[in-house]
Design a protein around this motif. Structure first.
Motif, short mmCIF file in Angstrom:
data_model
loop_
_atom_site.label_atom_id
_atom_site.label_comp_id
_atom_site.label_asym_id
_atom_site.label_seq_id
_atom_site.Cartn_x
_atom_site.Cartn_y
_atom_site.Cartn_z
N VAL A 61 0.84 -1.20 0.00
CA VAL A 61 0.00 0.00 0.00
C VAL A 61 0.88 1.25 0.00
O VAL A 61 0.63 2.20 -0.74
N VAL A 62 1.93 1.24 0.81
CA VAL A 62 2.84 2.39 0.87
C VAL A 62 3.53 2.59 -0.47
O VAL A 62 3.67 3.71 -0.96
N THR A 63 3.94 1.50 -1.09
CA THR A 63 4.57 1.59 -2.41
C THR A 63 3.60 2.18 -3.44
O THR A 63 3.97 3.04 -4.23
N HIS A 77 -3.21 10.02 -0.21
CA HIS A 77 -2.58 9.00 -1.06
C HIS A 77 -2.68 7.63 -0.38
O HIS A 77 -3.02 6.63 -1.01
N LEU A 78 -2.37 7.60 0.92
CA LEU A 78 -2.43 6.33 1.66
C LEU A 78 -3.86 5.79 1.71
O LEU A 78 -4.08 4.60 1.50
N ILE A 129 -7.74 1.68 0.41
CA ILE A 129 -9.08 1.25 0.00
C ILE A 129 -9.03 0.36 -1.23
O ILE A 129 -9.75 -0.63 -1.31
N GLU A 130 -8.18 0.72 -2.18
CA GLU A 130 -8.09 -0.06 -3.41
C GLU A 130 -7.56 -1.47 -3.17
O GLU A 130 -7.94 -2.40 -3.87
N ALA A 149 -7.51 3.10 10.98
CA ALA A 149 -7.87 3.68 12.28
C ALA A 149 -6.99 4.89 12.60
O ALA A 149 -7.48 5.92 13.08
N ALA A 150 -5.70 4.79 12.32
CA ALA A 150 -4.78 5.90 12.58
C ALA A 150 -5.08 7.09 11.66
O ALA A 150 -5.04 8.24 12.11
N LEU A 151 -5.38 6.82 10.40
CA LEU A 151 -5.72 7.90 9.47
C LEU A 151 -6.99 8.62 9.91
O LEU A 151 -7.07 9.85 9.92
N ALA A 152 -8.00 7.85 10.29
CA ALA A 152 -9.30 8.43 10.67
C ALA A 152 -9.21 9.19 11.99
O ALA A 152 -10.04 10.07 12.24
N ALA A 153 -8.23 8.88 12.81
CA ALA A 153 -8.10 9.53 14.12
C ALA A 153 -7.46 10.91 14.04
O ALA A 153 -7.59 11.71 14.97
N ASP A 154 -6.79 11.23 12.94
CA ASP A 154 -6.10 12.52 12.80
C ASP A 154 -7.05 13.53 12.16
O ASP A 154 -7.14 13.65 10.94
N ARG A 155 -7.76 14.27 12.99
CA ARG A 155 -8.84 15.16 12.53
C ARG A 155 -8.38 16.22 11.53
O ARG A 155 -9.18 16.72 10.77
N GLY A 156 -7.11 16.57 11.53
CA GLY A 156 -6.64 17.62 10.63
C GLY A 156 -6.01 17.10 9.36
O GLY A 156 -5.46 17.88 8.58
#
Length: 177
Positions: free
Chosen positions: A31-33, A51-52, A57-58, A142-149
Motif C-alpha cells: 500500500v505504501v509503495t 494517497h495512503l 481502500i483499493e 484507524a490511525a488515518l481516521a483519528a487525525d482530525r486535521g
C-alpha cells in the motif's frame, strides 16, 4: 527490465525499506509503495494521508468492509479519484502537517508528510497493543481516521463519512486489523 517511476528532483531517496518490513505486513508495505507511485504521478513531493487512504481502500478488502456500506465507500473513492483531476490540486506542492506530528518531526527524508509519519507510527502502536508485531490495513485506517486535521479525514468527511465513528468502529472490532 523493471519500470521505475521518475524521482522528483531534490527528494532524497527513500531509505526506510528495512524499517517498513519490520513494522508492516507485506500487504501494507505494498500500500505504501502504491501511495508513493500515486504521489509521484500527482507531482507531489511526499506521500500524504489521502494517497495512503486511496491505496489502502483499493488494495485491502478488510478496509473496504469497515465503511458503512457500498454507497459510502463509493463516495469516498469518488473524491479520491477526483483528486488527480482538480479536487486535490490545492494540496499540490504543499507539505501536509495536520499538527498531529510531534514538533521537529521531519518525515521529508522518508518521502512522507509529517501526518503520514504520525499515522504510520499510530498504526504500529495499535498493532502492538493488539498483540501483533506488524501493522495491517485496519490499523492504518484507524490511525488515518483519528487525525482530525489530515487530508484523509477531509476526504472522508466531504464524502459523508464520520471519521470519529469510523475509527471507533475499527477499534471496537476485536481481532481485526
Amino acid at each position: 527490465m523493471q519500470n521505475r517511476p521518475p524521482r522528483i528532483p531534490q527528494q532524497p531517496a527513500p531509505n526506510h525499506r528495512a524499517e517498513l518490513d519490520a513494522r508492516l505486513t507485506d500487504e501494507l508495505a505494498a500500500v505504501v509503495t502504491s501511495a508513493r507511485r500515486r504521489a509521484l504521478r500527482d507531482g507531489d513531493r511526499q506521500i500524504d494521508t489521502a494517497h495512503l487512504l486511496h491505496s489502502l481502500i483499493e488494495s485491502d478488502p478488510a478496509v473496504r468492509t469497515a465503511f458503512d456500506g457500498g454507497p459510502q465507500l463509493a463516495r469516498v473513492l469518488g473524491y479520491l479519484v477526483q483528486r488527480s483531476i482538480g479536487y486535490g490540486l490545492r494540496w499540490q506542492g504543499s507539505v501536509e502537517n495536520s499538527g498531529a506530528a510531534p514538533p521537529g518531526a521531519d518525515a521529508g527524508a522518508e518521502g512522507w508528510s509529517p501526518s503520514v509519519a504520525t499515522a504510520m507510527a499510530g498504526a504500529s502502536r495499535r498493532a502492538r497493543a493488539c498483540g501483533r508485531e506488524r501493522a495491517g490495513g485496519l490499523d492504518l485506517l484507524a490511525a488515518l481516521a483519528a487525525d482530525r486535521g489530515s487530508r484523509a479525514v477531509e476526504v472522508l468527511e466531504r464524502a459523508g463519512v464520520d471519521a470519529v465513528l469510523l475509527a471507533d468502529r475499527i477499534v471496537e472490532v476485536p481481532g481485526r486489523g
